[in-house]
Scaffold this active site. Structure first.
Site, short mmCIF file in Angstrom:
data_model
loop_
_atom_site.label_atom_id
_atom_site.label_comp_id
_atom_site.label_asym_id
_atom_site.label_seq_id
_atom_site.Cartn_x
_atom_site.Cartn_y
_atom_site.Cartn_z
N ASP A 39 -0.56 -29.86 -44.85
CA ASP A 39 0.05 -28.73 -44.15
C ASP A 39 -0.90 -28.24 -43.06
OD1 ASP A 39 2.11 -26.94 -43.66
OD2 ASP A 39 1.21 -25.39 -44.92
N TYR B 114 -1.41 -25.69 -39.29
CA TYR B 114 -1.47 -24.26 -38.96
C TYR B 114 -1.43 -24.17 -37.44
CZ TYR B 114 -3.59 -19.55 -39.89
OH TYR B 114 -3.87 -18.20 -40.03
N HIS C 131 1.39 -17.42 -34.97
CA HIS C 131 1.25 -17.22 -36.41
C HIS C 131 -0.22 -17.02 -36.80
CE1 HIS C 131 1.82 -17.68 -40.73
NE2 HIS C 131 0.98 -18.69 -40.74
N ARG D 234 -8.17 -10.31 -41.07
CA ARG D 234 -9.58 -10.36 -40.69
C ARG D 234 -9.90 -9.29 -39.65
NH1 ARG D 234 -8.55 -15.77 -40.90
NH2 ARG D 234 -8.35 -15.77 -38.66
N GLU E 19 7.87 -19.89 -45.52
CA GLU E 19 7.29 -20.24 -44.22
C GLU E 19 8.21 -21.25 -43.55
OE1 GLU E 19 3.20 -21.52 -44.62
OE2 GLU E 19 2.47 -19.45 -44.63
N GLU F 241 8.88 -24.10 -41.26
CA GLU F 241 8.09 -25.19 -40.67
C GLU F 241 9.00 -26.38 -40.38
OE1 GLU F 241 4.38 -26.26 -42.44
OE2 GLU F 241 4.03 -24.28 -43.34
N ASP G 294 7.54 -23.90 -46.65
CA ASP G 294 6.28 -23.91 -47.40
C ASP G 294 6.18 -22.58 -48.16
OD1 ASP G 294 3.70 -24.48 -48.28
OD2 ASP G 294 2.79 -23.65 -46.47
N ARG H 100 1.49 -14.74 -51.39
CA ARG H 100 0.43 -14.13 -50.58
C ARG H 100 -0.64 -13.44 -51.41
NH1 ARG H 100 1.30 -17.15 -46.35
NH2 ARG H 100 3.39 -16.88 -45.49
N GLN I 81 -2.79 -16.09 -52.78
CA GLN I 81 -3.52 -16.70 -51.65
C GLN I 81 -4.74 -15.87 -51.25
OE1 GLN I 81 -0.91 -17.38 -48.31
NE2 GLN I 81 -2.48 -18.30 -47.03
N TYR J 158 -8.29 -18.02 -51.46
CA TYR J 158 -8.34 -18.97 -50.34
C TYR J 158 -9.72 -19.19 -49.74
CZ TYR J 158 -8.67 -15.72 -46.34
OH TYR J 158 -9.10 -14.81 -45.42
N LYS K 36 0.19 -22.24 -52.80
CA LYS K 36 1.08 -23.11 -52.05
C LYS K 36 1.54 -24.31 -52.87
CE LYS K 36 0.06 -21.27 -47.86
NZ LYS K 36 0.99 -20.95 -46.77
N THR L 84 7.51 -26.85 -52.26
CA THR L 84 7.72 -27.01 -50.82
C THR L 84 9.08 -27.67 -50.68
OG1 THR L 84 5.35 -27.38 -50.50
CG2 THR L 84 6.81 -28.05 -48.71
N THR M 70 3.51 -22.71 -40.04
CA THR M 70 4.56 -21.71 -39.80
C THR M 70 4.86 -21.59 -38.31
OG1 THR M 70 3.75 -20.51 -41.71
CG2 THR M 70 5.21 -19.32 -40.24
N GLU N 19 4.69 -11.85 -41.72
CA GLU N 19 4.66 -11.37 -40.34
C GLU N 19 5.85 -10.47 -40.04
OE1 GLU N 19 4.15 -15.72 -39.51
OE2 GLU N 19 3.39 -14.92 -37.62
CA CA Z 1 2.24 -23.45 -44.28
#
Ligand code: CA
Length: 434
Positions: free
Chosen positions: A142, A144, A149, A158, A215, A217, A249, A253, A256, A260, A269, A273, A365, A379
């Protein structure tokens, strides 16, 4: 050199029911591949390979048995219920087979006599079939690749002033996901258990995810492999991709955010899927090629592309609470992705990583610039701050019984559609056995 040929001619019509309707996802110019079975058909529910045409499925396994279509020569490639053996034959065979199938279905040039009878008998109404995984997924990676996104997620988790990590504009970021839990559209998804730890908690606890997300995708399916130790350039990588599916996906959260760092997503994850059942071939998408967005920083030469390798694919996400009508919660387009699937595949092989027929690459995503074009609830609701109106209530994250459906199509003289990719959320398990 243009890749367009008579299989893309928008004037072409089929003699098959429903194939010439303006609203169909599956005109004669599309011809996506899938795996299906028929309940009560007397064949023991055998999984067969087919091509979607209008409201029908053309049974390629039967046509191969009868000798109408022999892409593998003496070798039967549609016999085991997956497309891996067919994909391994390579791009020239994919193209020849596309031409042969289009000719069999063409209104102006239809087969006659025994062949016409065989093809007619090989048509099955789409409403009478059950769809299965079209490929044996060898590995799932997967990525990014949406700048929007990555910027949104970086802003939330962050630092808004440095939302994109310094490597993001140079390298297609990805992680190795789980092939074993890639499932076909229509498969229910059970809410995962996981380790949960809020920012104020002293220690983690075991619990069901309360921030279950989707997600949006696109999945690229590798058709031609590369040997270990031999990287691919972007042009070859483009050609090695057999086709594309919609991909959800599913993501937890709250699991995660605790797990992560430093190695990336894991259990958040790994529980499911979903992919759409029809693989729209790269050949069918040729008229809809689109450039990637302008580069913010120059890429290393191995990632540069001489041709537009993105695609103009419109995408929508529907959310339907249990017993309620669906609300479209996002509308976006695949062409906004900063890295194409060809760039992702080229980068994937750079170290010498071998890829095989049936490897699946998630695009990452797909989010646009506008808020209603974001590809995840994270989001769309800004991590739960802004609840989203849906039929019968609001949503921050997914609730049990919710059904999420992705749709995608190319719009032009004809509509090249992907069908739907949907899944419904089941309640979490009661707990972990002692
Ligand atoms: Ca993903």
């Amino acid at each position: 050199m243009s890749r367009l040929d008579e299989t893309h001619d928008p004037a072409r019509r089929s003699w098959v029911e429903g194939a010439n309707d303006a609203s169909t996802d599956f005109p004669i110019q599309n011809l996506p591949y899938g795996a299906f079975s028929r309940d009560g058909s007397g064949d023991g529910g055998a999984v067969r390979i087919g091509v979607a045409i209008g409201s029908q499925v053309l049974d390629l396994t039967t046509l191969e048995e009868q000798g109408v279509l022999r892409p593998g020569g003496d070798e039967a490639v549609f016999a085991d219920g997956t497309l891996n053996a067919f994909m391994a034959l390579g791009a020239a065979t994919w193209r020849q087979t596309r031409h042969r199938i289009a000719d069999l279905l063409d209104a102006a040039n239809a087969p006659t006599g025994d062949e016409r009878a065989q093809v007619s008998r090989a048509l099955v109404p789409m409403k009478a079939v059950r769809m299965h995984m079209p490929v044996f997924v060898r590995g799932y990676t997967d990525f990014y690749a949406s700048r929007e996104h990555a910027t949104n997620v970086g802003t939330m988790f962050r630092d808004p002033d440095n939302a994109l990590m310094p490597n993001w504009l140079h390298i297609p970021i990805g992680y190795n996901g789980r092939a074993s839990t890639v499932v076909v559209s229509g498969t229910d998804i059970r809410r995962p258990l996981g380790q949960l730890k809020g920012p104020q908690d002293d220690a983690p606890r075991l619990g069901a995810s309360a921030k279950l997300d989707m997600e949006l995708e696109l999945g690229a399916i590798v058709g031609t492999g590369n040997p270990m130790g031999q990287p691919l350039g972007t042009a070859q990588a483009y050609d090695n991709i057999f086709g594309y599916v919609l991909l959800n996906d599913w993501s937890a959260r709250d699991i995660q955010v605790w797990e992560y760092q430093p190695l990336g997503p894991f259990q958040s994850k790994a529980f499911g899927t979903s992919i759409s059942p029809w693989i729209v071939t790269r050949d069918a998408l040729e008229p809809y090629r689109a450039p990637t967005p302008e580069r913010v920083k120059p890429l290393l030469p191995y990632l540069e592309e001489e041709t537009p390798n993105n695609f103009d694919i419109r995408l929508e996400v529907d959310l339907a609470p249990q017993g309620q009508a669906a609300t479209t919660i996002s509308r976006t387009n695949y062409k906004y992705m900063y890295y194409s699937a060809a760039q992702q595949l080229a980068h994937h092989t750079l170290s010498g990583c071998a890829m095989e027929p049936g490897d699946l690459l998630g695009s990452g995503t797909i989010s646009g610039v506008a808020k209603d074009s974001f590809g995840s609830l994270l989001e769309l609701t800004w991590n739960g701050r802004d609840p989203l109106p849906v039929e019968g209530g609001t949503r921050t994250f997914l609730e049990d019984g919710d059904t999420v459906t992705l749709r995608g199509w190319c719009e032009g003289d004809v509509r090249i559609g992907f069908g739907a990719c949907s899944g419904t959320i089941l309640p979490a398990p009661d707990g972990v056995p002692a």
